[in-house]
Design a protein around this motif. Structure first.
Motif, short mmCIF file in Angstrom:
data_model
loop_
_atom_site.label_atom_id
_atom_site.label_comp_id
_atom_site.label_asym_id
_atom_site.label_seq_id
_atom_site.Cartn_x
_atom_site.Cartn_y
_atom_site.Cartn_z
N TYR A 102 -32.47 -79.90 2.75
CA TYR A 102 -32.22 -79.05 1.58
C TYR A 102 -30.78 -78.56 1.59
O TYR A 102 -30.20 -78.29 2.64
N GLY A 103 -30.20 -78.44 0.40
CA GLY A 103 -28.83 -78.00 0.26
C GLY A 103 -28.67 -76.50 0.34
O GLY A 103 -29.61 -75.77 0.70
N PRO A 104 -27.47 -76.00 0.01
CA PRO A 104 -27.21 -74.56 0.07
C PRO A 104 -28.25 -73.77 -0.73
O PRO A 104 -28.62 -74.15 -1.84
N THR A 105 -28.70 -72.69 -0.13
CA THR A 105 -29.78 -71.88 -0.71
C THR A 105 -29.30 -70.45 -0.87
O THR A 105 -28.79 -69.85 0.08
N TYR A 106 -29.46 -69.93 -2.09
CA TYR A 106 -29.08 -68.54 -2.33
C TYR A 106 -30.30 -67.67 -2.06
O TYR A 106 -31.35 -67.83 -2.68
N VAL A 107 -30.15 -66.75 -1.13
CA VAL A 107 -31.27 -65.94 -0.65
C VAL A 107 -31.23 -64.56 -1.30
O VAL A 107 -30.16 -63.96 -1.46
N PHE A 108 -32.41 -64.06 -1.66
CA PHE A 108 -32.51 -62.76 -2.29
C PHE A 108 -33.90 -62.18 -2.02
O PHE A 108 -34.73 -62.84 -1.39
N THR A 109 -34.13 -60.97 -2.45
CA THR A 109 -35.45 -60.37 -2.35
C THR A 109 -35.89 -59.90 -3.73
O THR A 109 -35.05 -59.49 -4.55
N GLU A 110 -37.21 -59.97 -3.98
CA GLU A 110 -37.72 -59.33 -5.18
C GLU A 110 -37.95 -57.85 -4.86
O GLU A 110 -37.73 -57.43 -3.71
N PRO A 111 -38.32 -57.02 -5.83
CA PRO A 111 -38.37 -55.58 -5.60
C PRO A 111 -39.24 -55.13 -4.44
O PRO A 111 -38.97 -54.08 -3.82
N ASP A 112 -40.27 -55.89 -4.09
CA ASP A 112 -41.13 -55.49 -2.98
C ASP A 112 -40.56 -55.88 -1.62
O ASP A 112 -41.10 -55.49 -0.59
N GLY A 113 -39.49 -56.67 -1.61
CA GLY A 113 -38.84 -57.02 -0.35
C GLY A 113 -39.18 -58.39 0.20
O GLY A 113 -38.66 -58.77 1.26
N HIS A 114 -40.03 -59.17 -0.48
CA HIS A 114 -40.30 -60.53 -0.03
C HIS A 114 -39.02 -61.36 -0.16
O HIS A 114 -38.36 -61.33 -1.20
N GLU A 115 -38.72 -62.11 0.89
CA GLU A 115 -37.51 -62.92 0.87
C GLU A 115 -37.76 -64.22 0.11
O GLU A 115 -38.77 -64.89 0.32
N MET A 116 -36.81 -64.58 -0.76
CA MET A 116 -36.92 -65.79 -1.55
C MET A 116 -35.58 -66.51 -1.52
O MET A 116 -34.53 -65.92 -1.20
N GLY A 117 -35.62 -67.80 -1.83
CA GLY A 117 -34.39 -68.58 -1.89
C GLY A 117 -34.45 -69.54 -3.06
O GLY A 117 -35.52 -70.06 -3.40
#
Length: 332
Positions: A102-117
């Protein structure tokens, strides 16, 4: 409102387990996933018709739960727009190297704090010798053992509150809200959202403990209802704990079986038939408290643990004690 379908689909996710060897046997022996590699404390697993390299990243950890959920953007331009909207919310954590393939992944969280990319670049899965399918439009030969599951279908997160996560998925990621549970006091207890034309890809359910960042379940799709019935029989032979089902949900009309994997995470096997949400202006279907109190589609009452069990366990709760007892019973 952002345009629909800038996220192409729910891709792969990381599941945490305190019993990595037993969990690995569950995913490969019972569910029929194929091991494709390992890195550090993680093993990469592939469902037989997933076009990408990884379906589940199984990671040894001190407790159960979910790590990062990855979403594939529809293209490079869509990825740029998604990242811009995420950054505008202040929830971005920055760019990371993707998992192998997989290529570059932008990581963030939704308001509850679950990590997503979110990412776009991806290598296609290439089956090894012995798993090359007879049909060239299939990713891998269907395994002759286990259920076997075709692909990852959806993820159901537990959240301290549902509405902020629902709105974030809709307003930032471009999800369509398809169905909801709306309580008599107006609070939303559960919200089903889709990035595709399936009924749902990501669900947020209110966590009765008030905790953040926990998991209710991940779900895998089967070809037929008969596969789910077979999975129930196989669960007996594999000493897999069945929580509830087989039965049919009223919400989304999914035929289901819920089991626990050895690490304690709830796993759903599901078949939604041919039901798709094709209307771009779909209005959410709201279910009331009274309607939910009737139980599932054919009258099966919702089991109590469905409201209390989540991962990781919350210390010092009755549910955590029940979870420990169930975990102990599975290894006797």
């Amino acid at each position: 409102m952002p345009p629909l379908h800038e996220i192409a689909h729910l891709s792969h996710l990381e599941l945490l387990t305190p019993r990595p060897e037993e969990s690995l046997e569950f995913f490969t022996g019972y569910l029929g996933l194929t091991r494709t590699g390992a890195e550090g404390d993680s093993v990469f697993l592939h469902a037989w018709d997933d076009y990408e390299r990884t379906t589940v990243k199984l990671t040894a950890h001190s407790t159960s739960g979910i790590g990062r959920t990855n979403l594939r953007a529809a293209g490079p331009e869509a990825l740029d727009r998604l990242v811009s909207r995420i950054e505008a919310t202040g929830r971005g954590l920055g760019w990371r190297d993707g998992d192998p393939g997989y290529g570059p992944t932008y990581v963030f969280t939704e308001p509850d704090g679950h990590e997503m990319g979110v990412y776009h670049e991806s290598e296609r899965y290439v089956p090894p010798s012995g798993l090359v399918p007879a049909l060239k439009n299939q990713a891998q030969a269907r395994p002759a053992h286990g259920v076997p599951v075709r692909r990852l279908d959806h993820v159901n997160y537990l959240g301290a509150e549902v509405v902020p996560n629902r709105d974030y998925a809709r307003d930032t990621l471009g999800a369509l809200v398809t169905e909801q549970i709306v309580l008599d006091d107006g609070n939303v207890a559960g919200s089903w959202t889709t990035f595709t034309n399936k009924g749902y890809d990501a669900v947020w359910t209110r966590d009765w403990t008030g905790s953040s960042g926990r998991l209710h379940h991940i779900a895998f799709a089967t070809d037929t209802r008969e596969d789910i019935l077979r999975a129930a029989d196989l669960a007996l032979d594999h000493d897999v704990f069945i929580e509830t089902g087989p039965h049919k949900h009223a919400i989304q009309q999914t035929f289901f079986l819920y089991v626990y994997e050895p690490g304690g995470n709830r796993i759903e096997l599901c078949n939604a038939g041919a039901r798709l949400v094709l209307a771009p202006d779909w209005e959410p279907v709201n279910w009331t408290e009274a309607e939910r109190a009737r139980g599932q589609a054919w009258g099966l009452k919702t089991i109590e643990s469905f409201h209390t069990h989540g991962t990781p366990p919350v210390p010092d709760t009755a549910a955590a004690a029940v979870d420990r007892d169930l975990a102990d019973s599975r290894v006797r």
